[in-house]
Design an enzyme around this catalytic site. Structure first.
Site, mmCIF file in Angstrom:
data_model
loop_
_atom_site.group_PDB
_atom_site.id
_atom_site.type_symbol
_atom_site.label_atom_id
_atom_site.label_comp_id
_atom_site.label_asym_id
_atom_site.label_seq_id
_atom_site.Cartn_x
_atom_site.Cartn_y
_atom_site.Cartn_z
ATOM 1 C CB THR A 110 -0.963 -0.050 1.207
ATOM 2 O OG1 THR A 110 -1.657 -1.301 1.171
ATOM 3 C CG2 THR A 110 -2.015 1.044 1.165
ATOM 4 C CG HIS A 111 4.585 0.800 0.897
ATOM 5 N ND1 HIS A 111 5.545 -0.161 1.065
ATOM 6 C CD2 HIS A 111 3.852 0.796 2.045
ATOM 7 C CE1 HIS A 111 5.399 -0.725 2.263
ATOM 8 N NE2 HIS A 111 4.376 -0.167 2.860
#
Length: 588
Positions: free
Chosen positions: A516-517
């Site tokens: 989720t970066h």
């Protein structure tokens, strides 16, 4: 609505840090969180929180995509379609944001990554950077950020092994990272104990001449009280970190490490179920007057404020700027404009090692940030000219706890269901080691964010559109890292290994989780022609708007982004307190 000194949009790590720092400066702060109130009780209450179906499968702590989402396409020639089922990335929702469900991996940053373009041009020449790659320097140095990294670690209660402190080597043969930059102080807590898989990785990597070290972890290795007076308990390696609220007060989160202090602050107010739809501007469009939001009853409310902090998740920040008309939208055709520019992600490769029944990895235990890593191929610790690509990658075993439903890795060729699948699960569940290359992702002219012309959210506002696909440089790097990682895996002596890495020509797949970066889109820099924010995370165009978060990164990092997000937020807060409040103006 009564005017406040500061309005904070989004109450994750960046928003909670800003709220704490600015109330401490004597300002009245109102934080607006579009999701629900969340906390260890009841969201992390034991044993209900150890529920894989609710959290890993049904994804309770994540964004409701039926209300608002993004649309995604690979190129401008494609039609963007809505992201309707959580897969590749998992944006958080509610108080704490992604800081409640994160795993706890808490790195700083390699100094080279803050000056990536100038470093590459100096060492390898301008022609080494591929055509269309738009990487930039951050505009701030590691030395400037170091005190803020140090304080953030103290707030998070980070466990780790330092290599050098104030120039003195203290971590030799103690799990420190010899490739890490110098520190002003040790970690607040010693490194967590190594799992069996991490120790096997450590021994194999060291045997190959690499430099393994204990990963910095925001999972407390012992009881701890942070500078705000917030308390943490010792992590018990339950295996339920990423995607879960920690029931043991052991994983750092805004809810555990900041919110208890803010609760006692009369200058602070948190309003939940309040979704900000735009930042309102004065007639000259050079200052913000506050924000408009939709409350839990569906009413549109204007909250006036002298200072606006846009501190939501990466793509929410970008969308809000676009909806508010702050900054010029990016145009890839002319390579002009700034809002939406330099959208980047993470560049992953994974290797699974499968052992016989005499080797027990016990992957059902674990802690989100715990593990062993090497940086020999991260940042610029190796010759990129010979490798032929831009970017680097740490490699690690990060045993966070393999769940019985969703996390079972099996050798290549195993059927996906039926009796043969069941036998393979029974045979390999406690005899498998998983390891990752967590590569930096570069920014490109063709990868950007914009408002979608077709799809809208529940309020009738345009969704954010991602135009994104992997480039040749990304795949070249991922395959290089996968080969190096496979070498470490084979040095452990497994029965077999399995490389999971994309091939040239493969497209971005929204159904398979990556990280989720997400980064960029509202990036910082020193040139208003190529950045949305100056070096203090202040809007070039609207001086009383500041935008902390990974949206400020000009490209992705090899490390996880949370540590740099926190340090940049403290850096920005200090500039506001020391320079802006006495004379509101552009700081750069």
């Amino acid at each position: 609505m009564k005017k406040t000194d500061v309005v904070v949009v989004g109450f994750g790590w960046a928003g909670s840090i800003m709220a704490r720092e600015l109330t401490e400066a004597g300002l009245r702060v109102v934080a607006l969180e579009r999701g629900a109130a969340r906390d260890t009780q009841p969201d992390g209450a034991y044993p209900g929180t150890l529920d894989e179906l609710t959290y890993s499968v049904r994804k309770k702590l994540f964004q409701d995509l039926s209300r608002s989402t993004v649309t995604i396409r690979h190129t401008e020639a494609d039609t963007a379609l809505p992201y309707r089922q959580l897969g590749a990335f998992l944006p958080g929702d509610g108080v704490g944001g992604a800081g409640l469900h994160w795993s706890g991996v808490h790195f700083r940053v390699d100094p080279v990554e803050l000056k990536l373009r100038s470093h590459y041009e100096q060492r390898y020449g301008k022609r080494f950077i591929p055509e269309g790659m738009t990487i930039q320097d951050f505009g701030v140095s590691y030395e400037e950020l170091e005190p803020h990294f140090d304080f953030a670690e103290k707030v998070f209660g980070t466990s780790g092994s330092a290599w050098s402190v104030q120039g003195e080597v203290v971590g030799r043969d103690k799990g420190g990272n010899p490739l890490a930059p110098d520190r002003s102080a040790p970690f607040p807590l010693p490194a967590q104990k190594r799992t069996v898989s991490a120790q096997r990785f450590f021994s194999a990597a060291a045997g190959l001449g690499y430099h393994p070290y204990d990963m910095p972890s925001a999972n407390a290795s012992g009881p701890y009280t942070n500078p705000y007076g917030c308390q943490m308990g010792t992590c018990n390696f339950c295996g339920y970190c990423s995607g879960y609220a920690c029931y043991n007060y052991s994983k750092a989160s805004p809810n555990v490490n900041v919110w208890p202090a803010l609760r006692q602050q009369p200058l602070f107010e948190l309003r939940t179920h309040c979704e900000v739809t735009r930042v309102e501007l004065a007639p000259d469009r050079k200052t913000a007057t506050g924000v408009t939001y939709v409350d839990a009853q569906g009413r549109e409310v204007f909250q006036p404020a002298d200072l606006v902090i846009v501190s939501a998740f990466q793509f929410h920040n970008v969308r809000l700027l676009l909806l508010s008309g702050i900054g010029t939208p990016y145009d890839p055709a002319s390579n002009s404009g700034v809002v939406g520019r330099n959208f980047a992600y993470q560049n992953m490769a994974t290797v699974k090692a499968f052992f016989g029944r005499d080797v027990h990895s016990n992957e059902f235990i674990g802690a989100g940030g715990n593990g062993v890593a090497i940086d020999d191929f991260n940042a610029d610790h190796f010759d990129h000219a010979a490798a032929g690509f831009v970017g680097g990658s740490p490699m690690w075993v990060n045993q966070a706890g393999v769940k019985p439903i969703s996390g079972i890795a099996l050798p290549a060729g195993t059927p996906g269901w039926g009796q043969a699948w069941k036998r393979a699960v029974a045979e390999h569940y406690t005899h498998t080691v998983s390891m990752d290359a967590h590569g930096a992702h570069m920014s490109y002219r063709s990868n950007y964010l914009s408002l979608d012309p077709t799809y809208t959210d529940v309020h009738g506002l345009p969704l954010l559109r991602m135009t994104f696909d992997w480039q040749e440089n990304d795949t070249r790097m991922a395959r290089f890292m996968a080969d190096k990682l496979d070498g470490i895996a084979k040095a452990m002596g497994p029965a077999s290994t399995r490389k999971l890495v994309r091939d040239f020509g493969d497209h971005f797949d929204t159904t398979s989780y990556q990280t989720t970066h997400l980064n960029g889109g509202a990036i910082m820099g020193t040139d208003p022609g190529t950045s949305v924010l100056n070096r203090y995370l202040q809007s070039w165009d609207v001086h009383n708007v500041f935008v902390p978060g990974a949206s400020a990164f000009p490209q992705g990092l090899g490390y996880n982004p949370t540590g740099l997000v926190a340090a940049l937020t403290y850096w920005s807060a200090k500039a506001i307190r020391d320079r802006y409040l006495s004379s509101p103006r552009a700081l750069a």
